[in-house]
Design a protein around this motif. Sequence first.
Motif, short mmCIF file in Angstrom:
data_model
loop_
_atom_site.label_atom_id
_atom_site.label_comp_id
_atom_site.label_asym_id
_atom_site.label_seq_id
_atom_site.Cartn_x
_atom_site.Cartn_y
_atom_site.Cartn_z
N ARG A 86 34.85 46.69 44.96
CA ARG A 86 35.45 47.48 46.04
C ARG A 86 36.28 46.56 46.93
N GLU A 87 37.53 46.95 47.15
CA GLU A 87 38.41 46.16 48.01
C GLU A 87 38.99 47.07 49.10
N PRO A 88 38.98 46.60 50.35
CA PRO A 88 39.55 47.42 51.44
C PRO A 88 41.04 47.60 51.29
N VAL A 89 41.53 48.76 51.67
CA VAL A 89 42.96 49.05 51.62
C VAL A 89 43.37 49.73 52.91
N ALA A 90 44.60 49.46 53.34
CA ALA A 90 45.12 50.07 54.56
C ALA A 90 45.76 51.43 54.27
N SER A 91 46.17 51.64 53.01
CA SER A 91 46.81 52.89 52.64
C SER A 91 46.71 53.05 51.13
N GLN A 92 47.24 54.16 50.61
CA GLN A 92 47.26 54.39 49.17
C GLN A 92 48.65 54.19 48.58
N GLN A 93 49.46 53.43 49.30
CA GLN A 93 50.79 53.11 48.81
C GLN A 93 50.69 52.19 47.59
N PRO A 94 51.64 52.30 46.65
CA PRO A 94 51.59 51.47 45.44
C PRO A 94 51.49 49.97 45.72
N GLU A 95 52.23 49.50 46.73
CA GLU A 95 52.19 48.07 47.04
C GLU A 95 50.80 47.64 47.50
N GLU A 96 50.17 48.47 48.33
CA GLU A 96 48.82 48.17 48.80
C GLU A 96 47.82 48.24 47.65
N ARG A 97 48.01 49.22 46.78
CA ARG A 97 47.12 49.34 45.61
C ARG A 97 47.23 48.12 44.72
N ASP A 98 48.44 47.68 44.42
CA ASP A 98 48.62 46.52 43.54
C ASP A 98 48.02 45.26 44.16
N ALA A 99 48.18 45.11 45.47
CA ALA A 99 47.59 43.94 46.14
C ALA A 99 46.07 43.99 46.05
N ALA A 100 45.49 45.19 46.21
CA ALA A 100 44.04 45.34 46.14
C ALA A 100 43.53 45.08 44.72
N LEU A 101 44.29 45.49 43.71
CA LEU A 101 43.89 45.20 42.33
C LEU A 101 43.88 43.69 42.07
N GLY A 102 44.84 42.99 42.65
CA GLY A 102 44.86 41.54 42.52
C GLY A 102 43.66 40.89 43.18
N ARG A 103 43.31 41.40 44.37
CA ARG A 103 42.13 40.85 45.06
C ARG A 103 40.86 41.17 44.29
N ALA A 104 40.81 42.35 43.68
CA ALA A 104 39.64 42.73 42.90
C ALA A 104 39.45 41.79 41.72
N LEU B 78 45.27 32.36 32.95
CA LEU B 78 45.08 33.71 33.49
C LEU B 78 46.34 34.24 34.17
N ALA B 79 47.44 33.54 33.99
CA ALA B 79 48.68 33.93 34.67
C ALA B 79 49.09 35.37 34.32
N GLU B 80 49.03 35.72 33.04
CA GLU B 80 49.42 37.06 32.62
C GLU B 80 48.46 38.11 33.19
N LEU B 81 47.19 37.76 33.27
CA LEU B 81 46.20 38.69 33.81
C LEU B 81 46.40 38.88 35.31
N ARG B 82 46.75 37.82 36.01
CA ARG B 82 47.03 37.94 37.43
C ARG B 82 48.24 38.84 37.67
N GLN B 83 49.20 38.75 36.77
CA GLN B 83 50.41 39.56 36.89
C GLN B 83 50.11 41.04 36.66
N ASP B 84 49.17 41.32 35.75
CA ASP B 84 48.84 42.71 35.42
C ASP B 84 47.34 42.85 35.18
N PRO B 85 46.54 42.95 36.26
CA PRO B 85 45.08 43.07 36.11
C PRO B 85 44.66 44.33 35.37
N GLN B 86 45.53 45.33 35.31
CA GLN B 86 45.14 46.59 34.69
C GLN B 86 44.88 46.44 33.19
N GLN B 87 45.21 45.29 32.62
CA GLN B 87 44.91 45.04 31.21
C GLN B 87 43.41 45.13 30.93
#
Length: 227
Positions: free
Chosen positions: A31-49, A69-78
């Motif tokens: 679980r990562e805190p988010v300020a909004s559900q905007q795509p930019e905020e979501r992507d940042a939270a996925l990186g923190r996760a 892990l560079a590729e994974l950091r770029q796209d954690p959704q893998q």
Amino acid sequence: MRLIARLLILSLPLFSLSSEAETVSDLYQVREPVASQQPEERDAALGRALQTLVLRLTGDREAVKSPALAELRQDPQQIISRYGYEEDRLLVDFDPVSTDRSLRQAGLSLWGANRPAILAWWLNDASDGSSLVGDGQSSATLLRQAAQHRGLPLWLPIADLNEQLLATAENLGATEPEALRDASERYAADALLAVRAREDNGQWQAQWRLWVDDTREQGKVKGADQA
């Protein structure tokens, strides 16, 4: 929660498994805190996760920075099976099989779900007095959240009158935890953590000592507030 989380994670590399190890559930759910559900905020939270998960599984703060892990950091959704919003947090479920495979292929050693339990004697010194954080108290919520976030089994004393009297600044700051050790036997934990958190001019700072078998560590951390 940063103060607590930083303190708890310092103990990660010290542990060795014992017969009393406890199985941690939901290791791959973050679980990562988010300020909004905007795509930019979501992507940042996925990186923190991803950072949180790698730290949980390796016990190494620097592991997520591995070039492998560079590729994974770029796209954690893998390696993410699903994610969604839970109030002001992003709830991320990582796929255990693909996660472990990716981290091992990156040359990282992984820590399993069986982890030594930490018994924390945590004394809060505030302007309105001192109190030992006990199991079931509202003040234990932040500690439990931080421990869960880092994948660590955390136990707290019941904080009855005898334990409140025992949890003095002198006993928690002692080089050897003899006074605490006797009282801790009833809990049969694997590691003993003694913390004195003090409020000073609107800031919080904590001195901590950790004992795991024959290993001892100590340090200090600071936070803008108690959380």
